[in-house]
Write a protein that holds these residues in place. Structure first.
Motif, PDB file in Angstrom:
ATOM      1  N   LEU A  21       0.840  -1.193   0.000  1.00  0.00           N
ATOM      2  CA  LEU A  21       0.000   0.000   0.000  1.00  0.00           C
ATOM      3  C   LEU A  21       0.876   1.244   0.000  1.00  0.00           C
ATOM      4  N   ALA A  22       0.748   2.082  -1.024  1.00  0.00           N
ATOM      5  CA  ALA A  22       1.514   3.328  -1.084  1.00  0.00           C
ATOM      6  C   ALA A  22       1.045   4.174  -2.265  1.00  0.00           C
ATOM      7  N   MET A  23       1.413   5.447  -2.209  1.00  0.00           N
ATOM      8  CA  MET A  23       1.151   6.363  -3.324  1.00  0.00           C
ATOM      9  C   MET A  23       2.265   6.302  -4.367  1.00  0.00           C
ATOM     10  N   HIS A  24       3.381   5.641  -4.030  1.00  0.00           N
ATOM     11  CA  HIS A  24       4.509   5.547  -4.953  1.00  0.00           C
ATOM     12  C   HIS A  24       5.068   4.127  -4.953  1.00  0.00           C
ATOM     13  N   VAL A  25       5.444   3.637  -6.101  1.00  0.00           N
ATOM     14  CA  VAL A  25       6.024   2.301  -6.229  1.00  0.00           C
ATOM     15  C   VAL A  25       7.533   2.335  -6.003  1.00  0.00           C
ATOM     16  N   VAL A  26       8.156   3.415  -6.428  1.00  0.00           N
ATOM     17  CA  VAL A  26       9.617   3.477  -6.477  1.00  0.00           C
ATOM     18  C   VAL A  26      10.325   3.049  -5.190  1.00  0.00           C
ATOM     19  N   PRO A  27       9.923   3.491  -3.998  1.00  0.00           N
ATOM     20  CA  PRO A  27      10.674   3.061  -2.812  1.00  0.00           C
ATOM     21  C   PRO A  27      10.716   1.544  -2.626  1.00  0.00           C
ATOM     22  N   PHE A  28       9.729   0.846  -3.192  1.00  0.00           N
ATOM     23  CA  PHE A  28       9.656  -0.596  -3.020  1.00  0.00           C
ATOM     24  C   PHE A  28       9.982  -1.371  -4.290  1.00  0.00           C
ATOM     25  N   SER A  29      10.416  -0.699  -5.336  1.00  0.00           N
ATOM     26  CA  SER A  29      10.621  -1.382  -6.618  1.00  0.00           C
ATOM     27  C   SER A  29      11.638  -2.513  -6.507  1.00  0.00           C
ATOM     28  N   ASP A  30      12.693  -2.334  -5.722  1.00  0.00           N
ATOM     29  CA  ASP A  30      13.689  -3.405  -5.569  1.00  0.00           C
ATOM     30  C   ASP A  30      13.106  -4.633  -4.890  1.00  0.00           C
ATOM     31  N   ILE A  31      12.391  -4.422  -3.795  1.00  0.00           N
ATOM     32  CA  ILE A  31      11.848  -5.577  -3.073  1.00  0.00           C
ATOM     33  C   ILE A  31      10.731  -6.238  -3.876  1.00  0.00           C
ATOM     34  N   LEU A  32       9.936  -5.459  -4.603  1.00  0.00           N
ATOM     35  CA  LEU A  32       8.891  -6.049  -5.442  1.00  0.00           C
ATOM     36  C   LEU A  32       9.508  -6.889  -6.551  1.00  0.00           C
ATOM     37  N   ALA A  33      10.569  -6.377  -7.172  1.00  0.00           N
ATOM     38  CA  ALA A  33      11.260  -7.140  -8.218  1.00  0.00           C
ATOM     39  C   ALA A  33      11.853  -8.418  -7.643  1.00  0.00           C
ATOM     40  N   PHE A  34      12.454  -8.337  -6.459  1.00  0.00           N
ATOM     41  CA  PHE A  34      13.013  -9.533  -5.827  1.00  0.00           C
ATOM     42  C   PHE A  34      11.930 -10.571  -5.571  1.00  0.00           C
ATOM     43  N   LEU A  35      10.828 -10.136  -4.999  1.00  0.00           N
ATOM     44  CA  LEU A  35       9.754 -11.070  -4.664  1.00  0.00           C
ATOM     45  C   LEU A  35       9.162 -11.731  -5.903  1.00  0.00           C
ATOM     46  N   GLU A  36       8.969 -10.946  -6.953  1.00  0.00           N
ATOM     47  CA  GLU A  36       8.311 -11.471  -8.149  1.00  0.00           C
ATOM     48  C   GLU A  36       9.252 -12.194  -9.105  1.00  0.00           C
ATOM     49  N   GLU A  37      10.463 -11.674  -9.260  1.00  0.00           N
ATOM     50  CA  GLU A  37      11.343 -12.219 -10.292  1.00  0.00           C
ATOM     51  C   GLU A  37      12.431 -13.145  -9.771  1.00  0.00           C
ATOM     52  N   TRP A  84       5.369   0.991 -16.338  1.00  0.00           N
ATOM     53  CA  TRP A  84       5.787  -0.214 -15.606  1.00  0.00           C
ATOM     54  C   TRP A  84       5.077  -0.370 -14.278  1.00  0.00           C
ATOM     55  N   ARG A  85       4.468   0.710 -13.753  1.00  0.00           N
ATOM     56  CA  ARG A  85       3.798   0.643 -12.451  1.00  0.00           C
ATOM     57  C   ARG A  85       2.375   0.095 -12.531  1.00  0.00           C
ATOM     58  N   ILE A  86       1.808   0.012 -13.702  1.00  0.00           N
ATOM     59  CA  ILE A  86       0.407  -0.380 -13.846  1.00  0.00           C
ATOM     60  C   ILE A  86       0.070  -1.729 -13.187  1.00  0.00           C
ATOM     61  N   PRO A  87       0.913  -2.749 -13.253  1.00  0.00           N
ATOM     62  CA  PRO A  87       0.537  -4.013 -12.587  1.00  0.00           C
ATOM     63  C   PRO A  87       0.368  -3.890 -11.068  1.00  0.00           C
ATOM     64  N   TYR A  88       0.865  -2.803 -10.481  1.00  0.00           N
ATOM     65  CA  TYR A  88       0.768  -2.625  -9.033  1.00  0.00           C
ATOM     66  C   TYR A  88      -0.427  -1.781  -8.609  1.00  0.00           C
ATOM     67  N   CYS A  89      -1.222  -1.322  -9.566  1.00  0.00           N
ATOM     68  CA  CYS A  89      -2.346  -0.436  -9.264  1.00  0.00           C
ATOM     69  C   CYS A  89      -3.398  -1.116  -8.389  1.00  0.00           C
ATOM     70  N   ASN A  90      -4.041  -0.303  -7.589  1.00  0.00           N
ATOM     71  CA  ASN A  90      -5.116  -0.774  -6.724  1.00  0.00           C
ATOM     72  C   ASN A  90      -6.312  -1.243  -7.547  1.00  0.00           C
ATOM     73  N   THR A  91      -6.911  -2.350  -7.138  1.00  0.00           N
ATOM     74  CA  THR A  91      -8.115  -2.848  -7.806  1.00  0.00           C
ATOM     75  C   THR A  91      -9.290  -2.959  -6.830  1.00  0.00           C
TER      76      THR A  91
END
Length: 163
Positions: A21-37, A84-91
């Protein structure tokens, strides 16, 4: 450090549920990439070792109508490779309304005025109570890790949450 939930069977494949949950993806982009990829492929015996529940609220392409994204919006955005942030958007429309995202994106009175009004002590206490009632039972069942960022006060939604 990961801690498995005590209610899981040792034979059950481990699947990490991550609520973002956040207004910005960038601070978490590294950890999100690690978790997913990186993490998921390491768990070769389990195709989906990480389940990400993303709630990125900051990009206008995510919520152009000030509503949560539909699965069609996400698919269209990915096809166009719009961002690149679109897959992280709130649904989740409930979360969209609860956090008053339409007001946060309205900068007609200045960038911070609606944020200040939406997150003043009285309305925010009510928001936290509603979030706890509506989301804590689901979080208990599905989430092992919470990633919460800007605005930091959103992190207070999880003050009483325990895994």
């Amino acid at each position: 450090v990961l801690v498995s939930r005590p209610d899981r069977s040792p034979r059950e494949p481990f699947r990490l549920g991550v609520f973002y949950l956040a207004m910005h993806v960038v601070p978490f982009s590294d950890i999100l990439a690690f978790l997913e990829e990186w993490w998921s492929p390491l768990e070769a015996s389990h195709q989906h070792a990480v389940k990400l529940y993303p709630h990125y609220m900051g990009h206008p392409r995510c919520c152009p109508k000030h509503e949560a994204c539909s699965s069609e919006d996400l698919a269209q955005g990915e096809l166009q490779q719009a961002d690149w942030r679109i897959p992280y958007c709130n649904t989740d429309p409930r979360l969209q309304r609860m956090l008053r995202i339409d007001r946060l994106h309205d900068h007609s009175e200045g960038q911070w005025m609606n944020a200040y009004r939406s997150h003043a002590l009285e309305p925010w206490s009510e928001t936290k109570a509603v979030f706890k009632a509506e989301f804590y039972p689901w979080l208990q069942e599905h989430v092992d890790l919470v990633l919460c960022g800007h605005p930091i006060y959103w992190c207070t939604l999880f003050d009483e949450f325990q895994i």
